[in-house]
Design a protein around this motif. Sequence first.
Motif, PDB file in Angstrom:
ATOM      1  N   TYR A 116       0.637  -1.328  -0.104  1.00 53.77           N
ATOM      2  CA  TYR A 116       0.003  -0.181  -0.346  1.00 53.77           C
ATOM      3  C   TYR A 116       0.397   1.432   0.257  1.00 53.77           C
ATOM      4  O   TYR A 116       1.067   1.869  -0.417  1.00 53.77           O
ATOM      5  CB  TYR A 116      -0.819  -0.078   1.345  1.00 53.77           C
ATOM      6  CG  TYR A 116      -1.678  -1.105   1.196  1.00 53.77           C
ATOM      7  CD1 TYR A 116      -3.133  -1.283  -0.149  1.00 53.77           C
ATOM      8  CD2 TYR A 116      -2.716  -1.700   2.219  1.00 53.77           C
ATOM      9  CE1 TYR A 116      -3.565  -2.598  -0.337  1.00 53.77           C
ATOM     10  CE2 TYR A 116      -3.802  -2.579   2.472  1.00 53.77           C
ATOM     11  CZ  TYR A 116      -4.140  -2.696   1.243  1.00 53.77           C
ATOM     12  OH  TYR A 116      -5.297  -3.718   0.881  1.00 53.77           O
ATOM     13  N   GLY A 120       0.543   4.022  -2.689  1.00 55.57           N
ATOM     14  CA  GLY A 120       0.349   5.081  -2.655  1.00 55.57           C
ATOM     15  C   GLY A 120       1.862   6.081  -2.762  1.00 55.57           C
ATOM     16  O   GLY A 120       0.997   7.559  -3.456  1.00 55.57           O
ATOM     17  N   LEU A 121       2.878   5.811  -2.751  1.00 50.53           N
ATOM     18  CA  LEU A 121       3.874   6.527  -2.780  1.00 50.53           C
ATOM     19  C   LEU A 121       3.747   7.034  -4.470  1.00 50.53           C
ATOM     20  O   LEU A 121       4.706   8.264  -5.155  1.00 50.53           O
ATOM     21  CB  LEU A 121       4.876   6.454  -2.120  1.00 50.53           C
ATOM     22  CG  LEU A 121       6.256   7.513  -1.663  1.00 50.53           C
ATOM     23  CD1 LEU A 121       5.535   8.644  -1.292  1.00 50.53           C
ATOM     24  CD2 LEU A 121       7.205   7.023  -1.350  1.00 50.53           C
TER      25      LEU A 121
ATOM     26  N   ILE B  22      -2.100  18.658   7.574  1.00 50.19           N
ATOM     27  CA  ILE B  22      -0.685  19.092   8.121  1.00 50.19           C
ATOM     28  C   ILE B  22      -0.638  18.443   9.805  1.00 50.19           C
ATOM     29  O   ILE B  22       0.821  17.819   9.523  1.00 50.19           O
ATOM     30  CB  ILE B  22      -0.363  20.516   7.815  1.00 50.19           C
ATOM     31  CG1 ILE B  22      -0.305  20.619   5.989  1.00 50.19           C
ATOM     32  CG2 ILE B  22       1.258  20.407   8.492  1.00 50.19           C
ATOM     33  CD1 ILE B  22      -0.610  22.282   6.480  1.00 50.19           C
ATOM     34  N   SER B  75      -7.273  12.598   2.124  1.00 53.93           N
ATOM     35  CA  SER B  75      -6.385  12.531   0.819  1.00 53.93           C
ATOM     36  C   SER B  75      -5.839  14.160   0.657  1.00 53.93           C
ATOM     37  O   SER B  75      -4.673  13.976   0.085  1.00 53.93           O
ATOM     38  CB  SER B  75      -7.899  12.902  -0.620  1.00 53.93           C
ATOM     39  OG  SER B  75      -8.552  14.241  -0.004  1.00 53.93           O
ATOM     40  N   PHE B  78      -2.695  11.237   1.499  1.00 56.69           N
ATOM     41  CA  PHE B  78      -2.349  11.117   0.663  1.00 56.69           C
ATOM     42  C   PHE B  78      -1.676  11.531  -0.434  1.00 56.69           C
ATOM     43  O   PHE B  78      -0.196  10.848  -1.070  1.00 56.69           O
ATOM     44  CB  PHE B  78      -3.482  10.427   0.145  1.00 56.69           C
ATOM     45  CG  PHE B  78      -3.248   9.323  -1.151  1.00 56.69           C
ATOM     46  CD1 PHE B  78      -2.726   8.273  -1.057  1.00 56.69           C
ATOM     47  CD2 PHE B  78      -4.154   9.324  -2.351  1.00 56.69           C
ATOM     48  CE1 PHE B  78      -2.475   7.759  -2.270  1.00 56.69           C
ATOM     49  CE2 PHE B  78      -3.395   9.160  -3.960  1.00 56.69           C
ATOM     50  CZ  PHE B  78      -2.803   8.266  -3.939  1.00 56.69           C
ATOM     51  N   LEU B  79      -1.567  13.042  -0.288  1.00 52.82           N
ATOM     52  CA  LEU B  79      -0.552  13.682  -1.660  1.00 52.82           C
ATOM     53  C   LEU B  79       0.249  14.000  -1.441  1.00 52.82           C
ATOM     54  O   LEU B  79       1.490  14.292  -2.144  1.00 52.82           O
ATOM     55  CB  LEU B  79      -2.314  14.850  -2.066  1.00 52.82           C
ATOM     56  CG  LEU B  79      -3.398  13.955  -3.271  1.00 52.82           C
ATOM     57  CD1 LEU B  79      -4.435  15.414  -3.974  1.00 52.82           C
ATOM     58  CD2 LEU B  79      -3.442  13.142  -4.236  1.00 52.82           C
ATOM     59  N   MET B  80       0.305  14.224  -0.248  1.00 51.35           N
ATOM     60  CA  MET B  80       1.482  14.865   0.481  1.00 51.35           C
ATOM     61  C   MET B  80       2.490  13.445   0.586  1.00 51.35           C
ATOM     62  O   MET B  80       3.600  13.772   0.928  1.00 51.35           O
ATOM     63  CB  MET B  80       1.564  15.662   1.756  1.00 51.35           C
ATOM     64  CG  MET B  80       0.608  16.673   1.546  1.00 51.35           C
ATOM     65  SD  MET B  80       1.019  17.122   3.993  1.00 51.35           S
ATOM     66  CE  MET B  80      -0.303  16.936   4.266  1.00 51.35           C
ATOM     67  N   GLY B  81       2.029  12.034   0.219  1.00 51.88           N
ATOM     68  CA  GLY B  81       3.197  11.034   0.106  1.00 51.88           C
ATOM     69  C   GLY B  81       2.720  10.620   1.404  1.00 51.88           C
ATOM     70  O   GLY B  81       3.857  10.733   2.180  1.00 51.88           O
ATOM     71  N   GLU B  83       3.059   8.122   4.033  1.00 55.50           N
ATOM     72  CA  GLU B  83       3.958   6.159   4.557  1.00 55.50           C
ATOM     73  C   GLU B  83       2.568   5.287   4.720  1.00 55.50           C
ATOM     74  O   GLU B  83       3.058   4.465   4.168  1.00 55.50           O
ATOM     75  CB  GLU B  83       4.292   6.485   6.277  1.00 55.50           C
ATOM     76  CG  GLU B  83       5.886   7.657   5.908  1.00 55.50           C
ATOM     77  CD  GLU B  83       4.436   8.766   6.974  1.00 55.50           C
ATOM     78  OE1 GLU B  83       5.368   9.930   6.038  1.00 55.50           O
ATOM     79  OE2 GLU B  83       4.141   9.072   7.568  1.00 55.50           O
ATOM     80  N   TRP B  84       1.879   5.791   4.699  1.00 54.04           N
ATOM     81  CA  TRP B  84       0.994   4.705   4.540  1.00 54.04           C
ATOM     82  C   TRP B  84      -0.054   4.587   3.729  1.00 54.04           C
ATOM     83  O   TRP B  84      -0.669   3.265   3.430  1.00 54.04           O
ATOM     84  CB  TRP B  84      -0.679   5.223   5.587  1.00 54.04           C
ATOM     85  CG  TRP B  84       0.000   5.409   7.084  1.00 54.04           C
ATOM     86  CD1 TRP B  84       0.134   6.505   7.863  1.00 54.04           C
ATOM     87  CD2 TRP B  84       0.660   3.579   8.466  1.00 54.04           C
ATOM     88  NE1 TRP B  84       0.752   5.912   9.167  1.00 54.04           N
ATOM     89  CE2 TRP B  84       0.934   4.720   9.560  1.00 54.04           C
ATOM     90  CE3 TRP B  84       0.610   2.489   8.265  1.00 54.04           C
ATOM     91  CZ2 TRP B  84       1.534   4.143  10.036  1.00 54.04           C
ATOM     92  CZ3 TRP B  84       0.793   1.713   8.649  1.00 54.04           C
ATOM     93  CH2 TRP B  84       1.502   2.926  10.000  1.00 54.04           C
ATOM     94  N   GLY B  85       0.720   5.547   2.291  1.00 56.38           N
ATOM     95  CA  GLY B  85      -0.165   5.821   1.201  1.00 56.38           C
ATOM     96  C   GLY B  85      -1.677   5.711   0.782  1.00 56.38           C
ATOM     97  O   GLY B  85      -2.094   5.871   2.133  1.00 56.38           O
ATOM     98  N   LEU B  86      -2.492   4.148   0.265  1.00 61.69           N
ATOM     99  CA  LEU B  86      -3.383   4.213   0.005  1.00 61.69           C
ATOM    100  C   LEU B  86      -4.428   4.318   0.906  1.00 61.69           C
ATOM    101  O   LEU B  86      -5.315   4.962   0.603  1.00 61.69           O
ATOM    102  CB  LEU B  86      -3.570   3.221  -1.144  1.00 61.69           C
ATOM    103  CG  LEU B  86      -4.845   3.055  -1.969  1.00 61.69           C
ATOM    104  CD1 LEU B  86      -4.777   4.099  -3.035  1.00 61.69           C
ATOM    105  CD2 LEU B  86      -4.434   2.285  -3.867  1.00 61.69           C
TER     106      LEU B  86
END
Lengths: 266, 193
Positions: A116, A120-121, B22, B75, B78-81, B83-86
């Motif tokens: 994941y 995501g990254l 943030i 989101s 998520f868009l800031m990247g 670590e937990w991703g999706l």
Amino acid sequence: MPISFDHKMTWLHKINPSVKLVVLACLFVAVLFIHNPNVMVLFAIGPAILFLFFTGHPFKRILLFSIPFLLIFLSTSSSMILFGKGETTLFHWGLIDITVESLYRGMHLGFRAIIYAMLGLTFALTTSQVLLFYSLMQQLKLNPKYAYSFMAGIRLIPIMIEELTAIRYARMVRGIQNTYTVSGIFSSIKGYSIPLLSQSIRRAYRIAVAMEAKRFTDSRKRTYYYQLHFSRYDLLFIAYFGLFLLLVLSISGHYPLFPVVDVRSL
Amino acid sequence: MTKGLRLTDILVTVVISIAFGIIYKIWGPLYYALKPLGLHLDQFIYGMWFIAAIVAFLVIRKPGVALLAEVAASSGEFLMGSEWGLEVLIYGIVQGLFAELVLMAFGYKRSGIIVVSLASIAACTGSLIMDFYKGYIEDLATWNLVLLIVMRAAGSIVFSGLLAIGIVRALERTGVTAILRPTSQDDFDSLNH
């Protein structure tokens, strides 16, 4: 934030952002239903190839971005490994009870979290946020009211970070000590969040008033500065994961790495 | 009250959520620093992730705001990247939906400590359901699972219940929320004098 880093454009950048998002959401669900550790470990190679070689960022930076993955792996798997249910005990000390079953399950969870994180990254590194919302409006018919609010909000991130820094300096100048008691933590959360939020609300309100004054409406009959379309790269992306999943399923069936097929029923 | 969300409501909700996004980014490392200790200390601060929904609802008080706020916060993260991703995105949607359902059950009229705490616990339930699917938490030893649920629920009440109410009360004292509310009779009266 990825915007500020220079990088090369790769085929991942050329995929339609809506397609990319929908494919990732499907993969999220698919990975949720993988209970076989053989499949999970092999499947991790797919996103890893894209993340390591196709984001267009220099390899050193990619390695830097991967450091948190180790933490995620450890933190996700550790409580299951240490405290999970199981019959065949490997190690026992006080409350800690490591069993073969919990070890497999913990590893499985760690790999899932890493998949994941990589997906995501990879998305965040290869997708322009503005184009994503333009594409959501055009391909997935998202209401422009929402899309433009999100884009305006994202534009405010640097200002908010700057404000947060200003608040931190102001507190330092005035000699506020961070205390690590419960009331101390709560008062510093308040000290940061109230100025940040009140300024943000004022700013958001002013932007909304200005947009409406300029006749912003959520009518569907509007023009778009960026026109986004589907392309062959979208098919390539779908085919990459589709074929990879099939390949992984067949390999793991013939050459299993672990003697376990389902981590839930060990 | 006009039906649906106006542009102002949406923009303010999104911006509040991104501000929390943030804060979540700062919160994340704290969370996984506590996590490997295994005794679920991390779960107590998990409740912080539901606060955007509650604060945005208390400021705007309209249907759909809580869900929108969680989606926007996740989101943004998520868009800031993240670590937990999706998974932050999907968790955000589920948590927002659950909080929204509780607020809907009270007709969006009540906003006391009890209703807000119930909404926080609902968001917490949403996250636990996701964990059952994603993290096999039912396979933890029973004492450990109970500890996890109790810690997370208690943390939800403390952070996204009590702290959210505290933050909104302080915001109201700054007068910033008044610009978002429809003009009241008092406002007209003050003009007539």
